[in-house]
Scaffold this active site. Sequence first.
Site, short mmCIF file in Angstrom:
data_model
loop_
_atom_site.label_atom_id
_atom_site.label_comp_id
_atom_site.label_asym_id
_atom_site.label_seq_id
_atom_site.Cartn_x
_atom_site.Cartn_y
_atom_site.Cartn_z
CG HIS A 105 -7.46 -22.25 -21.22
ND1 HIS A 105 -6.86 -23.45 -20.96
CD2 HIS A 105 -6.76 -21.31 -20.53
CE1 HIS A 105 -5.84 -23.27 -20.15
NE2 HIS A 105 -5.74 -21.99 -19.87
CG HIS A 111 0.69 -22.54 -20.78
ND1 HIS A 111 1.31 -23.49 -20.00
CD2 HIS A 111 -0.16 -21.88 -19.97
CE1 HIS A 111 0.85 -23.41 -18.76
NE2 HIS A 111 -0.05 -22.44 -18.72
O1 G3P Z 1 -6.79 -17.79 -18.16
C1 G3P Z 1 -6.57 -18.61 -17.08
C2 G3P Z 1 -5.52 -19.65 -17.27
O2 G3P Z 1 -4.94 -19.55 -18.53
C3 G3P Z 1 -4.49 -19.64 -16.24
O3 G3P Z 1 -3.75 -20.81 -16.24
O4 G3P Z 1 -1.70 -22.08 -16.63
O5 G3P Z 1 -3.53 -22.16 -18.29
O6 G3P Z 1 -2.15 -20.11 -18.06
P1 G3P Z 1 -2.75 -21.30 -17.37
CA CA Z 2 -3.08 -18.64 -19.65
#
Ligand code: G3P
Ligand code: CA
Length: 294
Positions: free
Chosen positions: A41, A83
């Site tokens: 992630h 992000h």
């Molecule tokens: O891939 C799932 C996740 O990235 C969604 O949440 O806020 O980390 O982009 P966020």
């Molecule tokens: Ca994401």
Amino acid sequence: MRIRPVATGVTAALMGLSTLVLSPSAAHAATDDHRTVVFAHRGASAYAPENTLASIDAAHRLGIDWVENDVQRTKDGELVILHDNSLARTTDVEQVFPDRAPWNVADFTLNEIEKLDAGSWFGQKFEGERVPTLEAYMDEVEHNGQKLLMELKSPELYPGIELQTLVELRRDGWLSKSHVKRRLVIQSFNADAIKTVHFFRSDVKTGFLGNPTVADLPKYAEYCDQINPNHNAVTRDYVSAVHGLKGPHGRALEVHTWTVDDGARAVKVAEMGVDGIITNKPDVVRDALAGASG
Ligand code: G3P
Ligand code: CA
């Protein structure tokens, strides 16, 4: 192999996007190898600054194939990987440009963003790490032989970002048959953005971030291959309901859940039948899953 035209309007042609794509029925699932896939992630973001080249290299060193990222657009129209909508949390923008609050990506040119340190906030050894352009990011993923779960982040802030992203992916070689077949998924919390991606390139695998009601799932199955919910929303019944539908490529919809960093929780959601787990600690999740199955 049957091919058919897509995006019959002039827009795609003007943007240089191919007007011939693989039929949806000829496309293949990218992640359907019957094991729980582990996604890093924002890269392996527990170990390196999120969404930097260092974060995908860290995932690569751990032997993790799939990385996840977030794509946004600068003031002068360049695609970058970040992000938050603001640069404040993950760069030194507040020091470099103190009078530019709230330091939104959309208010800075690429040239300005390239001056920022996107590593020191995480650890001194990452000093000098930069906010990557999409192009540089794709080059690194390619170089590492990795695969990408790409998120279009807040696409409502960036009109046209879906087509722009596809054009850039194509330019970078990432819409080739082999990339589309095995190495790329595009997801978003914004269903309209995913519909748009599917409209322009119906061969590209897509995911919706969220947990639509079971009654609404068939609508999503028209243009999504994956339903990707927060892990707190995952139940065995929900996963079964999603798996019971076929997506636009004629295969069972998949479920990839986020963000699970705890090994025991990873085993629990895997037992509920999810196809993939998106985690900041891909080594921890991989090892927990291996321990549970071995
Ligand atoms: O891939 C799932 C996740 O990235 C969604 O949440 O806020 O980390 O982009 P966020
Ligand atoms: Ca994401």
